[in-house]
Motif scaffolding. Structure first.
Motif, PDB file in Angstrom:
ATOM      1  N   GLU A  43       0.835  -1.206   0.000  1.00  0.00           N
ATOM      2  CA  GLU A  43       0.000   0.000   0.000  1.00  0.00           C
ATOM      3  C   GLU A  43       0.867   1.253   0.000  1.00  0.00           C
ATOM      4  O   GLU A  43       0.574   2.227  -0.684  1.00  0.00           O
ATOM      5  N   ASN A  44       1.952   1.187   0.751  1.00  0.00           N
ATOM      6  CA  ASN A  44       2.885   2.302   0.811  1.00  0.00           C
ATOM      7  C   ASN A  44       3.450   2.611  -0.574  1.00  0.00           C
ATOM      8  O   ASN A  44       3.558   3.773  -0.972  1.00  0.00           O
ATOM      9  N   LEU A  45       3.778   1.566  -1.313  1.00  0.00           N
ATOM     10  CA  LEU A  45       4.305   1.742  -2.667  1.00  0.00           C
ATOM     11  C   LEU A  45       3.260   2.331  -3.602  1.00  0.00           C
ATOM     12  O   LEU A  45       3.536   3.260  -4.372  1.00  0.00           O
ATOM     13  N   VAL A  46       2.045   1.794  -3.520  1.00  0.00           N
ATOM     14  CA  VAL A  46       0.976   2.255  -4.417  1.00  0.00           C
ATOM     15  C   VAL A  46       0.697   3.740  -4.196  1.00  0.00           C
ATOM     16  O   VAL A  46       0.456   4.499  -5.139  1.00  0.00           O
ATOM     17  N   ARG A  47       0.764   4.151  -2.951  1.00  0.00           N
ATOM     18  CA  ARG A  47       0.446   5.534  -2.614  1.00  0.00           C
ATOM     19  C   ARG A  47       1.560   6.487  -2.987  1.00  0.00           C
ATOM     20  O   ARG A  47       1.308   7.637  -3.344  1.00  0.00           O
ATOM     21  N   ARG A  48       2.831   6.051  -2.951  1.00  0.00           N
ATOM     22  CA  ARG A  48       3.930   7.000  -3.035  1.00  0.00           C
ATOM     23  C   ARG A  48       4.793   6.901  -4.297  1.00  0.00           C
ATOM     24  O   ARG A  48       5.469   7.863  -4.642  1.00  0.00           O
ATOM     25  N   ARG A  66      15.386 -10.343  -2.937  1.00  0.00           N
ATOM     26  CA  ARG A  66      16.115  -9.510  -1.975  1.00  0.00           C
ATOM     27  C   ARG A  66      17.383  -8.899  -2.551  1.00  0.00           C
ATOM     28  O   ARG A  66      18.142  -8.267  -1.835  1.00  0.00           O
ATOM     29  N   ASP A  67      17.621  -9.115  -3.833  1.00  0.00           N
ATOM     30  CA  ASP A  67      18.872  -8.619  -4.413  1.00  0.00           C
ATOM     31  C   ASP A  67      18.692  -7.232  -5.026  1.00  0.00           C
ATOM     32  O   ASP A  67      19.546  -6.747  -5.764  1.00  0.00           O
ATOM     33  N   LEU A  68      17.569  -6.573  -4.713  1.00  0.00           N
ATOM     34  CA  LEU A  68      17.301  -5.239  -5.231  1.00  0.00           C
ATOM     35  C   LEU A  68      17.001  -4.294  -4.068  1.00  0.00           C
ATOM     36  O   LEU A  68      16.607  -4.711  -2.986  1.00  0.00           O
ATOM     37  N   ASP A  69      17.181  -3.010  -4.301  1.00  0.00           N
ATOM     38  CA  ASP A  69      16.806  -2.018  -3.289  1.00  0.00           C
ATOM     39  C   ASP A  69      15.290  -1.901  -3.235  1.00  0.00           C
ATOM     40  O   ASP A  69      14.600  -2.006  -4.247  1.00  0.00           O
ATOM     41  N   PHE A  70      14.780  -1.651  -2.031  1.00  0.00           N
ATOM     42  CA  PHE A  70      13.336  -1.565  -1.832  1.00  0.00           C
ATOM     43  C   PHE A  70      13.021  -0.280  -1.088  1.00  0.00           C
ATOM     44  O   PHE A  70      13.538  -0.056   0.005  1.00  0.00           O
ATOM     45  N   PRO A  71      12.183   0.601  -1.657  1.00  0.00           N
ATOM     46  CA  PRO A  71      11.894   1.886  -0.997  1.00  0.00           C
ATOM     47  C   PRO A  71      10.707   1.777  -0.035  1.00  0.00           C
ATOM     48  O   PRO A  71       9.714   1.114  -0.314  1.00  0.00           O
ATOM     49  N   TRP A  72      10.837   2.464   1.070  1.00  0.00           N
ATOM     50  CA  TRP A  72       9.746   2.536   2.038  1.00  0.00           C
ATOM     51  C   TRP A  72       9.638   3.982   2.512  1.00  0.00           C
ATOM     52  O   TRP A  72      10.656   4.637   2.757  1.00  0.00           O
ATOM     53  N   PHE A  73       8.418   4.489   2.620  1.00  0.00           N
ATOM     54  CA  PHE A  73       8.195   5.897   2.968  1.00  0.00           C
ATOM     55  C   PHE A  73       7.391   5.977   4.268  1.00  0.00           C
ATOM     56  O   PHE A  73       6.155   6.054   4.229  1.00  0.00           O
ATOM     57  N   PRO A  74       8.034   5.948   5.423  1.00  0.00           N
ATOM     58  CA  PRO A  74       7.295   6.025   6.691  1.00  0.00           C
ATOM     59  C   PRO A  74       6.495   7.320   6.787  1.00  0.00           C
ATOM     60  O   PRO A  74       6.942   8.381   6.331  1.00  0.00           O
ATOM     61  N   ALA A  75       5.331   7.226   7.403  1.00  0.00           N
ATOM     62  CA  ALA A  75       4.439   8.385   7.489  1.00  0.00           C
ATOM     63  C   ALA A  75       4.889   9.391   8.531  1.00  0.00           C
ATOM     64  O   ALA A  75       4.545  10.569   8.444  1.00  0.00           O
ATOM     65  N   GLY A 189      -7.500  14.050   2.696  1.00  0.00           N
ATOM     66  CA  GLY A 189      -8.668  13.296   2.257  1.00  0.00           C
ATOM     67  C   GLY A 189      -8.384  11.868   1.868  1.00  0.00           C
ATOM     68  O   GLY A 189      -9.251  11.190   1.306  1.00  0.00           O
ATOM     69  N   VAL A 190      -7.168  11.368   2.181  1.00  0.00           N
ATOM     70  CA  VAL A 190      -6.798   9.995   1.820  1.00  0.00           C
ATOM     71  C   VAL A 190      -6.496   9.221   3.095  1.00  0.00           C
ATOM     72  O   VAL A 190      -5.727   9.671   3.947  1.00  0.00           O
ATOM     73  N   ALA A 191      -7.079   8.031   3.232  1.00  0.00           N
ATOM     74  CA  ALA A 191      -6.811   7.155   4.368  1.00  0.00           C
ATOM     75  C   ALA A 191      -5.744   6.138   3.973  1.00  0.00           C
ATOM     76  O   ALA A 191      -5.751   5.620   2.845  1.00  0.00           O
ATOM     77  N   PHE A 192      -4.830   5.861   4.906  1.00  0.00           N
ATOM     78  CA  PHE A 192      -3.767   4.883   4.646  1.00  0.00           C
ATOM     79  C   PHE A 192      -3.214   4.381   5.971  1.00  0.00           C
ATOM     80  O   PHE A 192      -3.349   5.056   7.001  1.00  0.00           O
ATOM     81  N   PRO A 193      -2.574   3.211   5.981  1.00  0.00           N
ATOM     82  CA  PRO A 193      -2.056   2.667   7.237  1.00  0.00           C
ATOM     83  C   PRO A 193      -0.956   3.545   7.830  1.00  0.00           C
ATOM     84  O   PRO A 193      -0.092   4.048   7.107  1.00  0.00           O
ATOM     85  N   ASP A 194      -1.004   3.718   9.139  1.00  0.00           N
ATOM     86  CA  ASP A 194       0.068   4.413   9.834  1.00  0.00           C
ATOM     87  C   ASP A 194       1.342   3.585   9.747  1.00  0.00           C
ATOM     88  O   ASP A 194       1.311   2.357   9.845  1.00  0.00           O
ATOM     89  N   THR A 195       2.454   4.259   9.514  1.00  0.00           N
ATOM     90  CA  THR A 195       3.776   3.627   9.549  1.00  0.00           C
ATOM     91  C   THR A 195       4.728   4.622  10.188  1.00  0.00           C
ATOM     92  O   THR A 195       4.530   5.835  10.073  1.00  0.00           O
ATOM     93  N   CYS A 196       5.745   4.133  10.866  1.00  0.00           N
ATOM     94  CA  CYS A 196       6.686   5.083  11.436  1.00  0.00           C
ATOM     95  C   CYS A 196       8.036   4.438  11.688  1.00  0.00           C
ATOM     96  O   CYS A 196       8.160   3.212  11.766  1.00  0.00           O
ATOM     97  N   ARG A 228      13.542  11.507   2.445  1.00  0.00           N
ATOM     98  CA  ARG A 228      14.058  10.395   1.645  1.00  0.00           C
ATOM     99  C   ARG A 228      13.319   9.103   1.980  1.00  0.00           C
ATOM    100  O   ARG A 228      12.828   8.929   3.090  1.00  0.00           O
ATOM    101  N   ALA A 229      13.281   8.218   1.030  1.00  0.00           N
ATOM    102  CA  ALA A 229      12.780   6.876   1.315  1.00  0.00           C
ATOM    103  C   ALA A 229      13.770   6.167   2.221  1.00  0.00           C
ATOM    104  O   ALA A 229      14.964   6.449   2.215  1.00  0.00           O
ATOM    105  N   SER A 230      13.249   5.254   3.033  1.00  0.00           N
ATOM    106  CA  SER A 230      14.112   4.368   3.802  1.00  0.00           C
ATOM    107  C   SER A 230      14.369   3.157   2.905  1.00  0.00           C
ATOM    108  O   SER A 230      13.491   2.319   2.712  1.00  0.00           O
TER     109      SER A 230
END
Length: 863
Positions: A43-48, A66-75, A189-196, A228-230
């Motif tokens: 969901e994080n990817l779809v949103r960001r 797992r041999d690629l970088d993976f972006p994550w965008f904490p809220a 106006g957009v709902a999404f899971p909390d991440t931190c 930045r993305a984590s």
């Protein structure tokens, strides 16, 4: 933001992102096989993410590549005042560096909402038997930390997106659990899971709510703050099935200590765990939070539970708004995050743990995963005979008994159990031993309210467990000074003294300099040990005292029943208590005070806050990785407490001598942790732990304990700091050689900053704990991992060698560690470059996170 998968949440005016549709568009039916964590990451990817990155990353997630970088965008980012303040000191220093290069310093701000909670700086100078302990401890905290609090107040006004919860209000993780995490966020106006992400390894506490929250170092948090993305390698997601149910009289603490031992043995370091099964479903949210909080103790990055009815009940109990509670349930069910939707989830590895197998436990004497059943204390050599001499402390004297830590005080059952045990003990005339420094430091003010409601406050106070603070205290090594008479007896008799606490860490030297060992236990057991007075006491069998009729009293006679505990919790813990505490705490107050300058006015005589040096001289330059000499050769299980202790500063330490020269009285030295905003003090903590075993220092054929090393090529043994100073004067590049699981423990930056300032360019170990490895990269220190079967012993390393590193530094490349022995012999050893992603390579080559920030900012400003 993508629009293709954006839809309106049924029955609301809010939008959401249809993650199922996005995943199934790549691989039909794949969404139903994803674990909970993977669904939230998706969901994080779809949103960001942009479409190209989205497709590549979702494919990676589905296929578990797992041999690629993976972006994550904490809220959001949550910080405590030690690492959070240090991170903001770095950003203030970055503003200075930007200004010197002609940039606009006011443009350096956190982009992601950042919440800083001041919870790590209070020491228990006054114990819980003093009715004014809380007020006295707070006054001492304010006086000692005036420099720090002045800076923190400046950051609140100088930086955008920074909110500060002042001291005296509770612990970051418990406040996060009880209030800050909405579970489902709403923005624009957009709902999404909390991440931190949080600047503490126990940030996974709120994973119990179904929130992906992980602990990171302050350096990684700074990167996220600035938008930045984590970046990470896709984690292994492990399913942990909990079966059965806890036996009567067994607490959540007993459960988590058993789980910690079990999961350490299952090698889950770096994994993201998901707990499921009938056992997990039946656990209260408080019990789940106890498990999630201890994630770093068993080595996991995250410890997730699904959103289910227990989650909803807890949100109601803690006073969340009805509309928010309804949103959480509705969103989770629509978007596949409700527990019932996850029956088809597939894990790469499945583990099973039977809750009914748990007995009453403790952990010690120096590791959280070193579990021992209380029934086995005698057979393990912990309990045993001791001489009871009137007027003297016994062998194994418990000098500190502390109910502390968000791990346990966020669980009402644990705290109520302690109160009921105290009530039962008081009725029978039992008392605390006079040498025990006892304290109660809840992580939330709500604890005091429900103890009052239950009529248990007076019962705890009668045994010396009055509220001394709403802060981390003893769990963070801030246990305060001992009574001078007691301390002198420990010294004069060379007494084996101990601590018992309901915390999450008991590493060597952490709890108190005069507590030679420490044991983790449930809150009611802490009270029992305050009565017993020695760790030699067999807590299950020995007699605690006699009642008025002369009958023997044992633990079983005062231990409350589960029915009693549950009845009191149900009657005494109420939503209005949480609203009473948190509504005013988080009320928006308009700042009407004077504006502050964008550049901080550094105080030259401060030993707490100092402009950081990371953009100056050699720290901003290249690291040749040639001719390095070992600063230390270390065994397995080196913790960040060994690398950079957080406990009280002693006068005879390098930091203590420096503070004395700066005019600070010994009574106000405070802890190492509180001085981490001043590099001149903090770098003197590097390897300052008196429990360190550096294998370069041998005496009578054994490794000598202490903050020591051997200066080379002279071969002279000396205190670690003197050797570091000498090497710094010589501009000698250094290396550290270590065993397995290097860097366990808190996510403190200074375990990496200290060695970098000392001149360490690389660390070669058999394995690294995740957060510390990331911090090393963030400071421009190269982590190298020995191949299986190769280690310091097979290579016959004694510390007299010099080292070079050869090869191109790419993600997880095989490099060559060239060892040149004193006799000229040369050995080439293949090692794995633990720069795990292209992003980490980029950070390392720039010299570290902070140098990278400055470069990128100036480039973007020029563009």
């Amino acid at each position: 933001m993508n629009t293709e998968f954006r839809k309106t949440l049924p029955g609301t005016r809010l939008d959401y992102f249809d993650t199922r549709a996005a995943v199934d568009a790549i691989t039909p039916g794949a969404y139903d096989t994803l674990p909970y964590t993977a669904r939230v990451l998706a969901e994080n990817l779809v949103r960001r993410c942009d479409p190209a990155t989205l497709n590549a990353s979702l494919s990676q997630l589905i296929e578990r590549k797992r041999d690629l970088d993976f972006p994550w965008f904490p809220a959001r980012v949550v910080c405590h005042d030690i690492l959070g303040q240090t991170a903001l000191v770095d950003l203030a220093g970055l503003r200075d560096a930007i200004a010197q290069q002609g940039g606009d310093p006011a443009q350096v701000n956190p982009v992601v909402p950042t919440q800083l909670i001041v919870d790590h700086s209070l020491a228990v100078e006054c114990g819980g038997y003093d009715p004014e302990a809380f007020e006295k401890n707070r006054a001492i905290e304010d006086r000692r930390n005036e420099d720090r609090f002045h800076f923190i107040e400046w950051t609140k006004k100088a930086f955008k997106n920074v909110d500060v919860i002042p001291p005296g209000n509770g612990i970051m993780h418990q406040i996060n659990l009880e209030k800050m995490s909405p579970v489902i966020q709403v923005r624009d106006g957009v709902a999404f899971p909390d991440t931190c992400v949080g600047t503490d390894s126990h940030t996974p506490h709120v994973d119990s709510l179904g929130v992906i929250a992980i602990g990171v170092g302050g350096l990684e948090a700074e990167s996220v703050m600035l938008g930045r993305a984590s970046w990470m390698r896709l984690p292994e997601i492990v399913g942990v099935e909990l079966t059965g149910k806890l036996q009567p009289g067994i607490t959540a603490t007993d459960m988590v200590l058993a789980l910690t031992e079990f999961l350490r043995k299952q090698k889950v370091v770096g994994a993201w765990l998901e707990f499921y099964g009938e056992g997990a479903a039946a656990l209260t949210l408080g019990d789940r939070a106890t498990i999630s909080n201890m994630a770093p103790e068993y080595g996991a990055t995250a410890a997730m539970f699904y959103i289910d009815q227990q989650t909803i009940d807890y949100l109601k109990l803690t006073g969340r708004e009805d509309q928010q509670v309804q949103l959480v349930e509705h969103y989770a069910k629509v978007n596949g995050l409700w527990a019932d939707s996850l029956n088809g989830a597939q894990y790469e590895r499945n583990l099973c743990f039977d809750l009914s197998s748990v007995v009453r436990n403790m952990a010690g004497p120096s590791n959280p995963h070193a579990r021992v059943a209380t029934s086995d204390l005698a057979s393990k050599g912990i309990a045993g005979q001791w001489d009871e001499v009137p007027g003297q402390m016994p062998d194994g004297a418990v000098i500190i008994a502390a109910i502390t830590s968000c791990t346990n005080t966020s669980n009402p059952r644990n705290v109520i159990a302690a109160g009921l045990l105290a009530r039962n003990a008081n009725k029978l005339g039992l008392t605390r031993k006079p040498w025990v420094k006892s304290s109660l430091a809840p992580g939330s003010k709500t604890v005091a309210l429900y103890l009052d409601e239950a009529g248990l406050t007076d019962e705890l106070e009668q045994l010396g467990f009055g509220v001394v603070a709403f802060a981390c205290t003893t769990c963070n090594g801030m246990s305060g000074a001992l009574d001078p008479v007691i301390q002198q007896e420990i010294i004069d008799r060379d007494l084996y003294a101990t601590a018992v606490l309901s915390g999450n860490r008991n590493f060597d030297g952490r709890i108190h300099p005069y507590a030679k060992q420490a044991f983790l236990a449930s809150p009611p057991l802490v009270v029992a040990y305050a009565i017993a007075g020695t760790i030699r006491f067999d807590i299950e069998k020995d007699v605690l005292g006699l009642d008025a009729q002369g009958n023997e009293i044992r633990l079983k006679d005062i231990w409350p029943t589960d029915e009693e505990i549950d009845a009191v919790v149900k009657a005494s813990v109420k939503p209005e208590q949480f609203r009473q505490v948190y509504i005013p705490m988080f009320a928006i107050h308009e700042d009407t005070g004077p504006k502050v300058e964008p550049l901080y006015d550094w105080r030259p005589q401060s030993t707490y806050i100092r402009r950081p040096p990371y953009w100056e001289g050699a720290l901003a330059g290249a690291r040749p990785l040639k001719g390095m000499r070992p600063l230390a050769v270390l065994p397995d299980n080196i913790t960040t407490d060994h690398l950079s202790p957080s406990n009280a500063i002693m006068l005879d330490s390098a930091a203590g001598e420096y503070l004395a020269k700066m005019g600070l009285p010994e009574v106000d030295f405070n802890s190492y942790a509180t001085h981490r905003g001043d590099h001149l003090t903090a770098q003197r903590a590097t390897f300052a732990n008196p429990k360190l075993f550096n294998e370069m220092v041998i005496e009578d054929g054994k490794v000598k304990q202490g903050s020591l090393t051997r200066l080379e090529p002279e071969g002279q043994v000396m205190r670690m700091w003197e050797a570091i100073e000498t090497y710094m004067d010589r501009k000698q590049p250094l290396i550290i050689i270590a065993g397995a699981d290097y860097g366990q423990g808190s996510s403190r930056d200074w375990a990496a900053k200290g060695v970098r300032l000392a001149g360490v360019e690389a660390i070669a170990a058999e394995g690294f704990e995740r957060i510390h490895r990331t911090n090393l990269v963030g400071m421009g220190v190269l982590p190298l991992e020995f191949m299986p079967g190769t280690n310091r012993k097979t290579l016959h390393i004694d510390g007299s060698e010099t080292y070079d590193v050869i090869g191109e530094r790419t993600p997880r490349a095989t490099l060559t560690l060239v060892i040149t022995r004193k006799n000229g012999e040369r050995v080439e050893v293949p090692v794995t470059c633990r720069l795990d992603t292209a992003e980490e390579v980029s950070i390392y080559e720039a010299g570290g996170v902070l140098q990278r920030f400055a470069q990128d900012f100036l480039e973007s400003a020029t563009a």
